[in-house]
Design an enzyme around this catalytic site. Structure first.
Site, PDB file in Angstrom:
ATOM      1  N   GLY A  12       0.602  -1.018   0.034  1.00 54.29           N
ATOM      2  CA  GLY A  12       0.053   0.030   0.053  1.00 54.29           C
ATOM      3  C   GLY A  12       0.889   1.270  -0.126  1.00 54.29           C
ATOM      4  O   GLY A  12       2.006   1.454  -0.631  1.00 54.29           O
ATOM      5  N   VAL A  88       0.268  -4.205   6.405  1.00 55.29           N
ATOM      6  CA  VAL A  88      -1.082  -4.324   6.166  1.00 55.29           C
ATOM      7  C   VAL A  88      -2.229  -3.177   6.853  1.00 55.29           C
ATOM      8  O   VAL A  88      -1.624  -2.672   7.598  1.00 55.29           O
ATOM      9  CB  VAL A  88      -1.784  -5.600   6.841  1.00 55.29           C
ATOM     10  N   THR A  90      -4.926  -1.336   9.123  1.00 54.40           N
ATOM     11  CA  THR A  90      -5.466  -1.520  10.196  1.00 54.40           C
ATOM     12  C   THR A  90      -6.339  -0.373  10.308  1.00 54.40           C
ATOM     13  O   THR A  90      -6.608   0.436  11.263  1.00 54.40           O
ATOM     14  CB  THR A  90      -4.330  -1.409  11.444  1.00 54.40           C
ATOM     15  N   LYS A 219       3.658   5.845  18.191  1.00 54.38           N
ATOM     16  CA  LYS A 219       3.005   6.105  16.982  1.00 54.38           C
ATOM     17  C   LYS A 219       1.764   6.810  17.219  1.00 54.38           C
ATOM     18  O   LYS A 219       1.337   7.741  16.610  1.00 54.38           O
ATOM     19  CB  LYS A 219       3.159   4.752  16.400  1.00 54.38           C
ATOM     20  N   CYS A 275      -4.969   8.196   8.601  1.00 53.72           N
ATOM     21  CA  CYS A 275      -4.248   7.991   9.933  1.00 53.72           C
ATOM     22  C   CYS A 275      -4.966   8.721  10.870  1.00 53.72           C
ATOM     23  O   CYS A 275      -5.109   8.150  12.150  1.00 53.72           O
ATOM     24  CB  CYS A 275      -2.881   8.202   9.821  1.00 53.72           C
ATOM     25  N   PHE A 337      -7.016  14.249   0.156  1.00 54.73           N
ATOM     26  CA  PHE A 337      -7.135  15.053   1.474  1.00 54.73           C
ATOM     27  C   PHE A 337      -5.880  15.727   1.690  1.00 54.73           C
ATOM     28  O   PHE A 337      -5.757  16.646   2.946  1.00 54.73           O
ATOM     29  CB  PHE A 337      -7.012  13.768   2.542  1.00 54.73           C
ATOM     30  N   ARG A 440      -8.682  26.517   2.567  1.00 52.61           N
ATOM     31  CA  ARG A 440      -7.389  26.105   2.591  1.00 52.61           C
ATOM     32  C   ARG A 440      -6.404  27.424   2.704  1.00 52.61           C
ATOM     33  O   ARG A 440      -5.495  27.519   2.826  1.00 52.61           O
ATOM     34  CB  ARG A 440      -6.825  25.455   1.583  1.00 52.61           C
TER      35      ARG A 440
HETATM   36  P1  NAD Z   1      -2.936   0.276   2.489  1.00 52.61           P
HETATM   37  O1  NAD Z   1      -4.681  -0.158   2.758  1.00 52.61           O
HETATM   38  O2  NAD Z   1      -2.539   1.290   1.238  1.00 52.61           O
HETATM   39  O3  NAD Z   1      -2.227  -1.098   2.017  1.00 52.61           O
HETATM   40  C1  NAD Z   1      -2.521  -2.205   2.975  1.00 52.61           C
HETATM   41  C2  NAD Z   1      -2.502  -3.346   1.950  1.00 52.61           C
HETATM   42  O4  NAD Z   1      -2.214  -4.466   2.718  1.00 52.61           O
HETATM   43  C3  NAD Z   1      -3.411  -3.591   0.933  1.00 52.61           C
HETATM   44  O5  NAD Z   1      -3.033  -3.628  -0.288  1.00 52.61           O
HETATM   45  C4  NAD Z   1      -3.896  -5.132   1.299  1.00 52.61           C
HETATM   46  O6  NAD Z   1      -4.300  -5.918   0.191  1.00 52.61           O
HETATM   47  C5  NAD Z   1      -2.679  -5.621   1.892  1.00 52.61           C
HETATM   48  N1  NAD Z   1      -2.934  -6.913   2.699  1.00 52.61           N
HETATM   49  C6  NAD Z   1      -3.752  -7.108   3.862  1.00 52.61           C
HETATM   50  N2  NAD Z   1      -3.477  -8.157   4.365  1.00 52.61           N
HETATM   51  C7  NAD Z   1      -2.298  -8.730   3.660  1.00 52.61           C
HETATM   52  C8  NAD Z   1      -1.639 -10.061   3.755  1.00 52.61           C
HETATM   53  N3  NAD Z   1      -2.012 -10.884   4.901  1.00 52.61           N
HETATM   54  N4  NAD Z   1      -0.653 -10.052   3.090  1.00 52.61           N
HETATM   55  C9  NAD Z   1      -0.099  -9.250   2.371  1.00 52.61           C
HETATM   56  N5  NAD Z   1      -1.017  -7.969   2.040  1.00 52.61           N
HETATM   57  C10 NAD Z   1      -2.089  -7.893   2.646  1.00 52.61           C
HETATM   58  O7  NAD Z   1      -2.451   0.924   3.753  1.00 52.61           O
HETATM   59  P2  NAD Z   1      -1.285   1.647   4.098  1.00 52.61           P
HETATM   60  O8  NAD Z   1      -1.822   3.267   3.798  1.00 52.61           O
HETATM   61  O9  NAD Z   1      -0.247   1.257   3.365  1.00 52.61           O
HETATM   62  O10 NAD Z   1      -1.336   1.609   5.657  1.00 52.61           O
HETATM   63  C11 NAD Z   1      -0.797   0.486   6.334  1.00 52.61           C
HETATM   64  C12 NAD Z   1      -0.256   0.663   7.588  1.00 52.61           C
HETATM   65  O11 NAD Z   1       0.472   1.732   7.800  1.00 52.61           O
HETATM   66  C13 NAD Z   1      -1.544   1.097   8.567  1.00 52.61           C
HETATM   67  O12 NAD Z   1      -1.630   0.535   9.789  1.00 52.61           O
HETATM   68  C14 NAD Z   1      -1.388   2.424   8.446  1.00 52.61           C
HETATM   69  O13 NAD Z   1      -2.005   2.913   9.650  1.00 52.61           O
HETATM   70  C15 NAD Z   1      -0.061   2.710   8.608  1.00 52.61           C
HETATM   71  N6  NAD Z   1       0.641   3.872   8.261  1.00 52.61           N
HETATM   72  C16 NAD Z   1       0.047   4.690   7.156  1.00 52.61           C
HETATM   73  C17 NAD Z   1       0.467   5.770   6.859  1.00 52.61           C
HETATM   74  C18 NAD Z   1      -0.070   6.649   5.556  1.00 52.61           C
HETATM   75  O14 NAD Z   1       0.484   7.669   5.339  1.00 52.61           O
HETATM   76  N7  NAD Z   1      -0.906   5.799   4.698  1.00 52.61           N
HETATM   77  C19 NAD Z   1       1.543   6.407   7.332  1.00 52.61           C
HETATM   78  C20 NAD Z   1       2.136   5.916   8.573  1.00 52.61           C
HETATM   79  C21 NAD Z   1       1.559   4.310   8.857  1.00 52.61           C
HETATM   80  C1  UDX Z   2       0.144  11.855   9.218  1.00 49.39           C
HETATM   81  C2  UDX Z   2       1.305  11.925   9.933  1.00 49.39           C
HETATM   82  O1  UDX Z   2       1.890  13.344   9.428  1.00 49.39           O
HETATM   83  C3  UDX Z   2       2.361  11.131   9.499  1.00 49.39           C
HETATM   84  O2  UDX Z   2       3.678  11.476  10.262  1.00 49.39           O
HETATM   85  C4  UDX Z   2       2.225   9.618   9.685  1.00 49.39           C
HETATM   86  O3  UDX Z   2       2.953   8.889   9.448  1.00 49.39           O
HETATM   87  C5  UDX Z   2       0.746   9.419   8.962  1.00 49.39           C
HETATM   88  O4  UDX Z   2      -0.193  10.329   9.191  1.00 49.39           O
HETATM   89  P1  UDX Z   2      -0.614  12.150   6.482  1.00 49.39           P
HETATM   90  O5  UDX Z   2      -1.858  11.716   6.952  1.00 49.39           O
HETATM   91  O6  UDX Z   2      -0.026  11.561   5.287  1.00 49.39           O
HETATM   92  O7  UDX Z   2       0.415  11.889   7.799  1.00 49.39           O
HETATM   93  O8  UDX Z   2      -0.462  13.736   6.149  1.00 49.39           O
HETATM   94  P2  UDX Z   2      -0.317  15.082   6.976  1.00 49.39           P
HETATM   95  O9  UDX Z   2       0.749  15.999   6.414  1.00 49.39           O
HETATM   96  O10 UDX Z   2      -0.061  14.920   8.428  1.00 49.39           O
HETATM   97  O11 UDX Z   2      -1.637  15.792   7.063  1.00 49.39           O
HETATM   98  C6  UDX Z   2      -2.868  15.143   7.348  1.00 49.39           C
HETATM   99  C7  UDX Z   2      -4.044  16.205   7.312  1.00 49.39           C
HETATM  100  O12 UDX Z   2      -3.868  17.320   8.091  1.00 49.39           O
HETATM  101  C8  UDX Z   2      -4.302  16.601   5.824  1.00 49.39           C
HETATM  102  O13 UDX Z   2      -5.813  16.603   5.513  1.00 49.39           O
HETATM  103  C9  UDX Z   2      -3.744  17.907   5.646  1.00 49.39           C
HETATM  104  O14 UDX Z   2      -4.166  18.690   4.745  1.00 49.39           O
HETATM  105  C10 UDX Z   2      -4.008  18.504   7.213  1.00 49.39           C
HETATM  106  N1  UDX Z   2      -3.263  19.571   7.743  1.00 49.39           N
HETATM  107  C11 UDX Z   2      -1.815  19.362   7.925  1.00 49.39           C
HETATM  108  C12 UDX Z   2      -3.906  20.607   8.195  1.00 49.39           C
HETATM  109  O15 UDX Z   2      -4.866  20.923   8.038  1.00 49.39           O
HETATM  110  N2  UDX Z   2      -3.086  21.808   8.720  1.00 49.39           N
HETATM  111  C13 UDX Z   2      -1.775  21.577   9.131  1.00 49.39           C
HETATM  112  O16 UDX Z   2      -1.125  22.634   9.370  1.00 49.39           O
HETATM  113  C14 UDX Z   2      -1.200  20.441   8.427  1.00 49.39           C
END
Ligand code: NAD
Ligand code: UDX
Length: 462
Positions: A12, A88, A90, A219, A275, A337, A440
């Site tokens: 992902g 994966v 959550t 986290k 998140c 977003f 914004r």
């Molecule tokens: P996502 O939904 O984009 O990707 C998750 C992927 O995991 C999916 O493609 C799904 O098919 C796959 N998956 C599920 N079960 C599986 C398995 N058993 N084996 C292999 N693949 C499997 O999610 P994401 O945005 O990448 O987030 C993943 C995690 O990281 C979450 O816990 C999220 O909270 C955390 N996280 C996300 C961000 C972000 O900016 N998106 C930043 C920091 C942490």
């Molecule tokens: C967030 C955390 O920043 C990152 O460290 C974590 O790993 C995943 O979650 P993300 O959600 O990808 O990252 O983007 P972020 O830049 O944090 O923005 C989140 C939301 O807050 C967006 O909608 C953004 O537009 C908004 N935002 C951010 C504001 O409205 N004002 C700000 O000053 C900053």
């Protein structure tokens, strides 16, 4: 233990970019990203990556086919790896106990069961996903109970702090890398093995090592603190609008205090993303579960304020347009977003478009990266029925096409291109009076007003 082969479960927004960076920085380590989603893996193997992120194409192209591989053969990927990242999803649980607050850990659990089934020898399992504190204990129990081939495991917590839109820069130059593990000789050795991977490009002093529970909890707390700052400034945006103050000026003034700092105090139409809301709900649930209702209530308010910010923006539009938007065309600029991502999860735009559609507005949406199918899916999941979607939603290929014959225009994502709009052209295209609602605060207030727009800018008093 020297790591020569890494696999990541989950291709992902986190798994794909993070593994691409590790592969690019460590050409001698084989990195395999495995996911059961065939479409997603095919996209990672194509020129049209499933994630839009500045700089991502370059690092994927550098490493793919050399030491970076994307596959749906999850079992083979696990079997061939010394170290397995679990990345994966959550999401917030939508059913049963803890619905609407607790994290849904079913993907984590099934990943752990699969690892136990397939593994032989010794493997390091790394929680990359964001999970509730103590999840490592559940993973350890599942691994121990299901290992059929006498494998041994060390479970580490290594949360990811990248933000979307800046993921590559964040991965290349992180503020810190956090690694939690058991404080035993085996646990410390596993921590060192993972640290040595990051040390290829991250200075040692930026790698923080700690115990499992502190790492897991940090986290959730980091995201809660960041989101809390946005809700704090958004609460002040309403006061600025009521009093004639300017929220950007207030943010500038308070941000120069080194104890406060300038980041994450930009007022907006509400934070989105996959998140913040999910992780705060998770924190609220943890506080409740551990008998701390006051702490839970404190954090719940951050989300309450964010919901209020989105609702009051819609109310402002409806009230300003003479208390009815029924049948009126409203141009929506931005659906992601935040800028520089194609991700729409929890985007404020979904809530605002839904509420405007419930008022029977016609909305004309333009976003430079989000595709039509995604917008349709998001609005459908938000409860908009197909008939209303077909008659009242138009997807446009430019801001000007969206603005044509519209009563109002709303900026919901801070895409750079919206800072350079041809405002006289927009004004000519729109019906009069031409209303602008800048969620914004990216448009030039004085220029808008000089052209004749009736402009509302979030956090700016009249
Ligand atoms: P996502 O939904 O984009 O990707 C998750 C992927 O995991 C999916 O493609 C799904 O098919 C796959 N998956 C599920 N079960 C599986 C398995 N058993 N084996 C292999 N693949 C499997 O999610 P994401 O945005 O990448 O987030 C993943 C995690 O990281 C979450 O816990 C999220 O909270 C955390 N996280 C996300 C961000 C972000 O900016 N998106 C930043 C920091 C942490
Ligand atoms: C967030 C955390 O920043 C990152 O460290 C974590 O790993 C995943 O979650 P993300 O959600 O990808 O990252 O983007 P972020 O830049 O944090 O923005 C989140 C939301 O807050 C967006 O909608 C953004 O537009 C908004 N935002 C951010 C504001 O409205 N004002 C700000 O000053 C900053």
């Amino acid at each position: 233990m020297k790591i020569t082969s890494i696999c990541c479960l989950g291709a992902g927004y986190v798994g794909g970019p993070t593994m691409a960076m590790i592969a690019a920085k460590c050409p001698d380590i084989r990195v395999t990203v495995a996911d059961m989603n065939e479409k997603r893996i095919a996209a990672w193997n194509s020129d049209d990556l499933p994630v839009y992120e500045p700089g991502l194409d370059d690092i994927v192209t550098t490493a793919r086919g050399r030491n970076l591989h994307f596959t749906t053969d999850i079992k083979a990927a696990i079997a061939g790896a010394d170290l397995i990242f679990v990345s994966v999803g959550t999401p917030t649980k939508s059913y049963g106990i803890g619905a609407g607050r607790a994290a849904d850990l079913r993907y984590i659990e099934s990943a752990a069961r699969l690892i136990a089934e397939v593994s032989e020898g010794h493997k390091i399992i790394v929680e990359k996903s964001t999970i509730p504190v103590k999840t490592a204990s559940a993973i350890q129990t599942i691994l121990a109970a299901n290992s059929t081939k006498d494998a041994t495991f060390q479970v580490l917590s290594n949360p990811e702090f990248l933000a979307e839109g800046t993921a590559i820069a964040d991965l290349e130059n992180p503020d810190r890398i956090l690694i939690g593990g058991e404080q035993t000789p085996e646990g410390l050795a596993a921590i060192q093995a993972l640290a040595s991977v990051y040390q290829r490009w991250v200075p040692r002093e930026k790698i923080i090592t700690t115990n499992l529970w502190s790492s897991e909890l940090s986290k959730l707390v980091a995201n809660a603190f960041l989101a809390q700052r946005i809700s704090s400034i958004n609460s002040i945006s309403a006061l600025c609008e009521a009093t004639g103050a300017d929220v950007d000026e207030v943010a500038r003034a308070i941000g120069t205090d080194s104890r406060i700092g300038p980041k994450f105090i930009k007022s907006s139409v509400g934070f989105g993303g996959s998140c913040f809301q999910k992780d705060i709900l998770n924190l609220v649930y943890l506080c409740q579960s551990f008998g701390l209702p006051d702490a839970a209530e404190y954090w719940r308010q951050v989300i309450h304020l964010n919901d209020w910010q989105k609702s009051r923006f819609v109310e402002k539009i409806v009230r300003t347009l003479f208390n009815t938007v029924n049948g009126k065309r409203i141009a929506i600029l931005g659906f992601a977003f935040k800028k520089d991502t194609n991700d729409t999860r929890e985007s404020a735009a979904i809530h605002i478009c839904r509420d405007l559609l419930r008022e029977r507005a016609h909305i004309a949406i333009y976003d430079p990266q989000v595709d039509a199918a995604q917008i349709h899916q998001d609005l459908t999941e938000a409860g908009i029925d197909p008939e209303l979607l077909a008659t009242n939603v138009e997807l446009c290929d430019s801001p000007y096409a969206a603005a044509e014959n519209s009563h109002a225009l709303a900026t919901l994502t801070e895409w750079d291109e919206f800072r350079h709009l041809d405002l006289p052209r927009l004004y000519d295209l729109m019906l009069k009076p031409a209303f602008v609602f800048d969620g914004r605060a990216i448009l030039p207030t004085t220029a808008l007003k000089a052209l004749g727009f009736d402009a509302f800018i979030i956090g700016k008093g009249a």
